[in-house]
Design a protein around this motif. Structure first.
Motif, mmCIF file in Angstrom:
data_model
loop_
_atom_site.group_PDB
_atom_site.id
_atom_site.type_symbol
_atom_site.label_atom_id
_atom_site.label_comp_id
_atom_site.label_asym_id
_atom_site.label_seq_id
_atom_site.Cartn_x
_atom_site.Cartn_y
_atom_site.Cartn_z
ATOM 1 N N LEU A 1 0.808 -1.221 0.000
ATOM 2 C CA LEU A 1 0.000 0.000 0.000
ATOM 3 C C LEU A 1 0.837 1.265 0.000
ATOM 4 N N ASP A 2 2.089 1.187 0.458
ATOM 5 C CA ASP A 2 2.944 2.365 0.459
ATOM 6 C C ASP A 2 3.279 2.835 -0.948
ATOM 7 N N GLN A 3 3.242 1.906 -1.909
ATOM 8 C CA GLN A 3 3.592 2.240 -3.289
ATOM 9 C C GLN A 3 2.364 2.552 -4.152
ATOM 10 N N ILE A 4 1.199 2.146 -3.682
ATOM 11 C CA ILE A 4 -0.003 2.219 -4.516
ATOM 12 C C ILE A 4 -0.675 3.589 -4.402
ATOM 13 N N LYS A 5 -0.864 4.233 -5.542
ATOM 14 C CA LYS A 5 -1.517 5.539 -5.587
ATOM 15 C C LYS A 5 -2.997 5.430 -5.928
ATOM 16 N N ALA A 6 -3.394 4.340 -6.575
ATOM 17 C CA ALA A 6 -4.799 4.132 -6.937
ATOM 18 C C ALA A 6 -5.009 2.660 -7.239
ATOM 19 N N ILE A 7 -6.268 2.240 -7.187
ATOM 20 C CA ILE A 7 -6.643 0.848 -7.441
ATOM 21 C C ILE A 7 -7.705 0.818 -8.534
ATOM 22 N N MET A 8 -7.533 -0.078 -9.490
ATOM 23 C CA MET A 8 -8.566 -0.336 -10.488
ATOM 24 C C MET A 8 -9.029 -1.779 -10.340
ATOM 25 N N CYS A 9 -10.326 -1.975 -10.159
ATOM 26 C CA CYS A 9 -10.890 -3.312 -9.944
ATOM 27 C C CYS A 9 -11.615 -3.798 -11.189
ATOM 28 N N ILE A 10 -11.284 -5.008 -11.618
ATOM 29 C CA ILE A 10 -11.958 -5.664 -12.735
ATOM 30 C C ILE A 10 -12.335 -7.073 -12.294
ATOM 31 N N GLU A 11 -13.575 -7.484 -12.579
ATOM 32 C CA GLU A 11 -14.078 -8.791 -12.153
ATOM 33 C C GLU A 11 -14.033 -8.919 -10.626
#
Length: 352
Positions: free
Chosen positions: A134-144
């Protein structure tokens, strides 16, 4: 008033065929990457209806690329956009066609994309994939990702999130996130009205409409269009199964088949065609069938499948716009976008 830009206009400007332009815009196979990029760039420049809104995004991409060049130490790196999925996204899945374009666009903006698959155990326990930092993640895209409770957990992480399709909202709830869908209503409604206009009033639906929001919207489009046309929806013409094994058992026991079946997607449609064949029924002579997605399988099935085409390039651009703008302005109101779709008639519905 400005003249509407057409595919033919783009073809004339580039000195190429209309078919080549159509292939590039619809992300069809059999076209060189350089040609595809040249067509899409010209479409943006000319303000073609599906790409006119991305001009500002392209300018931002150029600025990001310049920043990376000016500052080699950081290379313009902004962080990771995490793709979270509960399925293996095969080449046949519509998302596989849009992810390549999506990744190329975000890379120009300084972001990387890593795929994190949620296992059944992680889904049940509401835990993140062990690959996610999570320290590296700026956004999340969810598919399925169609489990409501798990999706709510993701929304509670405090990270910008986008759902490309999502869990069915039959209960009237909505996730606190941006959401991106293809237009699931317009072309299904058009198809139903076309069938009614040809005198086919016995129309059914195949697919679990609680599986995801897109399936629910496609079923709703079918149901409401029938009611608004004064036609009764017969309960026994609605089959809430998605798989060939189930359909193979159900079809022979049906006392009556509808004249037309609308399927939740192309994979349900091709499974239905095989179940009908096993029961000695012919398509389209005995039953007409329409799918959704315009998958490669829809063109290879026998007979080729009437379906609804999804513009994966537009979905990719829209996903980039929604995610990057959310990263830049986290307090924006949540947005839901539906991208254009097109009905494509093929032999599975006979000659119209």
């Amino acid at each position: 008033m400005n003249k509407k830009v057409t595919i033919q206009d783009i073809a004339d400007e580039l000195g190429i065929s209309r078919n080549t332009v159509s292939k590039a815009i619809n992300n069809s196979e059999g076209l060189a990457d350089a040609t595809r990029e040249r067509v899409l760039q010209k479409a943006v420049e000319m303000g073609y209806k599906q790409f006119s809104y991305v001009g500002a995004l392209a300018a931002v991409s150029g600025a990001a690329a310049a920043t990376a060049t000016d500052n080699p130490q950081t290379q313009g790196y902004q962080g990771e956009i995490a793709l979270v999925t509960g399925a293996f996204l095969t080449h046949s899945h519509f998302a596989s066609l849009m992810l390549d374009k999506f990744q190329r666009e975000i890379s120009q903006l300084g972001y990387t994309m890593n795929t994190h698959r949620v296992t059944p155990v992680e889904l049940e326990n509401k835990t993140l994939p062990i690959t996610m930092n999570l320290d590296q993640i700026k956004a999340i895209m969810c598919i399925e990702m169609f489990d409501w409770d798990y999706d709510e957990m993701l929304c509670g992480l405090g990270i910008p999130i986008l759902f490309v399709d999502g869990p069915a909202k039959r209960g009237g709830r909505n996730l606190p996130a941006d959401q991106l869908y293809m237009d699931n209503f317009t072309e299904i409604s058009r198809f139903v009205n076309d069938m009614l206009g040809k005198g086919f009033t016995k129309i059914g639906f195949v697919g679990d409409y609680d599986h995801c929001q897109s399936f629910f919207e496609r079923y709703t489009a079918f149901y409401l269009t029938m009611l608004m046309a004064g036609q009764k929806v017969e309960d026994h013409f609605v089959i809430r199964q998605n798989h060939r094994e189930e359909l193979t058992e159900i079809i022979p026991d049906m006392p009556e088949l509808p004249e037309v079946f609308i399927c939740a997607n192309d994979f349900v449609a091709t499974d239905l065609m095989q179940a009908l064949a096993a029961a000695g029924k012919r398509v389209p002579e005995d039953v007409r069938i329409c799918g959704f997605d315009d998958s490669a399988e829809s063109r290879l099935s026998k007979p080729p499948l009437t379906t609804v085409h999804i513009h994966t390039q537009v979905i990719a651009y829209s996903a980039v716009h929604l995610l990057i703008s959310r990263i830049k302005a986290p307090s924006l109101d949540y947005r839901t976008i539906h991208t254009e779709t097109d009905l494509i008639y093929r032999e599975s519905t006979g000659t119209l």
